[in-house]
Design a protein around this motif. Structure first.
Motif: not given
Length: 240
Positions: A157-158, A160-161, A164-165, A167-168, A197, A233, A235
């Motif tokens: 993942q990026e 940032t993801t 902050d999972p 967010a997707v 997560w 952006h 998952g």
């Protein structure tokens, strides 16, 4: 908890900021703290100069790689660029002994010569080296740091993801861990749960880091297919 984050790039910044938000005492490691703070231009990925970013994020202390590692209780997040990671970590092996090191490096080689290049919106796709026969950010680091408990994670993942999972897709996707030490994998899994997560899949031994690293090209391809030229952006979900 006192946690070290090694590296000052965008991914490392995401982890450092999130860990502070979660109430941890965060020490960021860099090769030369004075030189890092003296830079006034954005880095190669367009991130603001680190000194500027640091001033906007109180609660983070900048140290050398070794001093940051020593300051950590038991957990160190490695955000050092893939092909620089083994050499940099080897020099502080004694300070990482007995600690859990979670690594998300991808073994990209940039500006390489190839007969059949893969053009992307930002240039030729870097190649993976090693690919299939070893893992740079997993097995090679573990061999260089036999007294450290290395776990591979975060890499699909990026960053940032990763921090902050939700967010997707409201967080309904899967994160992976691999490593030889069950307690270290539990420690990393606990961190992922703190990030938000709910689906963490243990792939088993550290050799599985090869699969995570090789996924990097598919991650890019999916991003391009979604019209996301930089990063991704989205998952991935393992449906059982």
């Amino acid at each position: 908890m006192k946690i070290a984050v090694l590296g000052t790039g965008g991914g490392a910044r995401a982890h450092a900021a999130k860990l502070v938000d979660l109430g941890h005492e965060v020490y960021v490691g860099t090769r030369d703290p004075e030189a890092t703070l003296a830079r006034t231009e954005p880095d190669m990925m367009g991130n603001a100069p680190y000194g500027q970013w640091l001033a906007e994020h109180p609660g983070i202390t900048l140290k050398s790689f070794g001093d940051a590692a020593v300051a950590a209780d038991t957990l160190v997040v490695n955000g050092i660029d893939g092909h620089n990671a083994v050499a940099a970590l080897t020099t502080i092996a004694d300070r990482l002994a007995g600690k859990t090191l979670v690594d998300y490096a991808v073994p990209f080689v940039y500006e390489h010569e190839t007969e059949h290049p893969w053009p992307t919106p930002w240039g030729v796709m870097p190649k993976l080296e090693p690919c299939d026969t070893d893992s740079l950010g997993g097995e090679q680091i573990q061999r260089a740091l036999p007294a450290t408990r290395v776990v591979k994670s975060f890499v699909t993942q990026e960053q940032t993801t990763v921090v902050d999972p939700k967010a997707v897709g409201g967080g309904d996707h899967t994160m992976f861990v691999a490593g030889e030490d069950a307690d270290a994998k539990r420690q990393v899994t606990d961190l992922l749960k703190a990030y938000g997560w709910t689906d963490v899949l243990d792939l088993g031994p550290l050799v599985c880091a090869r699969g995570m690293e090789m996924y990097a090209h598919l991650h890019s391809a999916i991003g391009f297919g979604l019209g996301q030229q930089f990063g991704g952006h989205f998952g991935i979900k393992v449906v059982r």
